[in-house]
Design an enzyme around this catalytic site. Structure first.
Site, PDB file in Angstrom:
ATOM      1  N   ASP A 211      74.013  73.433 -38.258  1.00 15.67           N
ATOM      2  CA  ASP A 211      75.074  74.102 -37.502  1.00 15.67           C
ATOM      3  C   ASP A 211      74.520  74.694 -36.210  1.00 15.67           C
ATOM      4  OD1 ASP A 211      76.767  73.403 -39.534  1.00 15.67           O
ATOM      5  OD2 ASP A 211      76.555  75.305 -40.598  1.00 15.67           O
ATOM      6  N   LYS A 233      73.916  67.299 -42.875  1.00 13.71           N
ATOM      7  CA  LYS A 233      75.345  67.604 -42.701  1.00 13.71           C
ATOM      8  C   LYS A 233      75.580  68.093 -41.286  1.00 13.71           C
ATOM      9  CE  LYS A 233      77.395  71.274 -44.663  1.00 13.71           C
ATOM     10  NZ  LYS A 233      78.227  71.951 -43.654  1.00 13.71           N
ATOM     11  N   LYS A 266      85.997  67.610 -42.608  1.00 19.51           N
ATOM     12  CA  LYS A 266      87.092  68.168 -43.429  1.00 19.51           C
ATOM     13  C   LYS A 266      88.448  67.685 -42.921  1.00 19.51           C
ATOM     14  CE  LYS A 266      84.607  72.299 -45.010  1.00 19.51           C
ATOM     15  NZ  LYS A 266      83.382  72.206 -44.187  1.00 19.51           N
ATOM     16  N   ARG A 404      71.733  78.287 -42.662  1.00 20.57           N
ATOM     17  CA  ARG A 404      71.029  79.336 -41.935  1.00 20.57           C
ATOM     18  C   ARG A 404      69.705  79.748 -42.561  1.00 20.57           C
ATOM     19  NH1 ARG A 404      76.298  83.097 -41.093  1.00 20.57           N
ATOM     20  NH2 ARG A 404      77.175  81.624 -42.598  1.00 20.57           N
TER      21      ARG A 404
END
Length: 436
Positions: A211, A233, A266, A404
């Site tokens: 991310d 991902k 999603k 994270r």
């Protein structure tokens, strides 16, 4: 019992006995003989009972339809399995697995002879009820009574059968006890098969959630931790400097380090819009992502769209059944409906995103579980984090998403090793069955 196929009168007698014993009242739509010795009996029973016969090939043809199961059937139909002899039940289970992969119900087996060496129990452990025309005890009793064998011979045979039992099989419903290699053999989804095998070979069930908004930082991170992960991902739409070169570099890294790519999009729209979002626009997700995530909220149309888009390609879907955020609105009823939808499109499904092992039993699917850190915690936006021990040993996760905890560590590579080793130890403990 190969001998029965050489004698037409014996074939007819056995088929009549099986018909009266177990098939006359059966409500199944099809019968299927376990290849190959049970096929003649299954054929006769199909004709006598006026039920469609399905044929299972041991190996799919390399031409034509290339199907393992031949015949006319619909998803949800029930099929009765016919077998001559069971010892461990493994041959019957191979047929059951192939039938179930086609969406058929295969939970009844009719056997001519049960050798009573554990096969019936193994099949029942996998939700297959067994009815046998004879057991070995019955047969020995008849032979002793008719003076065809001595009483001592009868005793010796029974003692042998009691002492030499087939290995007990793990219930396929106990997916958390099956190793990744075994589950790779069971699955019909090509991406699930690849991911199971990658996890087994690399000895890692760690998925990294990258991310980050910089493509350079993402690639630098993966270069550091690529040896320790099985899945990357992405959230492709948050990358501020996105370009085609990034995708080229990412896919090259996937080959170099042997991992798959999951775009956590999603998807949640009508089928036509989904197809456009997946194939078109700036990102062209279908060209580089091995699998994607999507919600079941729009209904089956979303899976029909992916099925059409992925026709002839090896792609997969993780369907969201549960979420890790505090206060999310997913109900148990919604989760159950999602699992049922996945069952209907099982070949397309790589796995489910969920939090509990009770969510599904199918060993072909991968449980992808996010929200993991080495210590339990919760962030300011309601994300709840669980420990590796909890998500794997208690909650049944197969592949664990960490973001994270690694991405913002002072030394991401060292932290990735800690997570990898911890998660793998938990997995090994789980499949050993030694969970306290």
């Amino acid at each position: 019992m190969v001998f029965e196929i050489f004698y037409s009168q014996l074939q007819e007698l056995i088929s009549v006995l099986l018909y009266d014993f177990a098939i006359k009242e059966s409500k199944c739509q099809h019968v299927c003989g376990v290849p190959y010795t049970a096929l003649p009996i299954a054929t006769l029973l199909s004709v006598k009972a006026k039920k469609s016969m399905l044929m299972r090939r041991k190996e799919a043809k390399s031409y034509g339809t290339k199907k393992v199961i031949e015949g006319h059937y619909c998803v949800g139909d029930s099929c009765l399995i016919i077998e001559d002899v069971i010892t461990s039940g493994s041959s019957v289970m191979e047929t059951v697995n192939d039938l179930r992969k086609e969406g058929l119900k295969a939970d009844e087996a009719i056997i001519i002879l049960d050798r009573e060496q554990g096969g019936k129990q193994n099949l029942e452990n996998n939700n297959v009820s067994v009815k046998s025309l004879f057991t070995m005890s019955d047969l020995i009793g008849i032979l002793v009574e008719s003076k065809k064998v001595t009483e001592q011979m009868g005793i010796d045979v029974k003692n042998y059968l009691n002492n030499v039992q087939a290995p007990k099989s793990v219930s396929l419903n106990e997916r958390i006890l099956l190793p990744y290699e075994k589950r790779a053999e069971l699955t019909s989804n090509p991406i699930a098969k690849k991911l199971f095998n990658i996890m087994a070979v690399k000895k890692t069930n760690l998925c990294i959630s990258v991310d980050l908004t910089s493509s350079i930082k993402i690639l630098d991170l993966i270069e550091q931790i690529g040896d320790h992960i099985c899945l990357v991902k992405t959230h492709i739409d948050i990358i501020e400097d996105f370009c085609d070169n990034f995708i080229t570099s990412l896919t090259n890294m996937a080959k170099k380090f042997n991992f798959l790519i999951l775009e956590d999009r999603k998807f949640a729209d009508i089928g036509n819009t989904i197809a456009l979002q997946y194939e078109k626009g700036l990102y062209k997700i279908n060209e580089w992502a091995d699998c994607v995530t999507c919600h079941s909220l729009p209904g089956e149309g979303i899976l029909k769209a992916f099925s059409s888009s992925n026709e002839g390609t090896n792609k997969g879907i993780f369907l969201l059944a549960e979420m890790s955020s505090e206060g999310n609105l997913i109900t148990p009823e919604y989760t159950q409906a999602t699992v049922k939808m996945a069952e209907k499109y099982s070949k397309l499904i790589t796995g489910l995103v969920c939090q509990k092992k009770e969510t599904f039993n199918n060993p072909e699917w991968i449980q992808l579980t996010p929200g993991v850190q080495l210590e339990s915690s919760k962030d300011s936006l309601g994300q709840v984090y669980n420990t590796p021990e909890k998500v794997i040993l208690e909650n049944g996760a197969d592949c664990v998403v960490v973001g994270r905890g690694i991405v913002f560590a002072k030394n991401p590579a060292a932290e990735a090793i800690v997570y990898k080793d911890t998660l793998w130890r938990c997995y090994m403990k789980r499949i050993s069955g030694k969970i306290e």
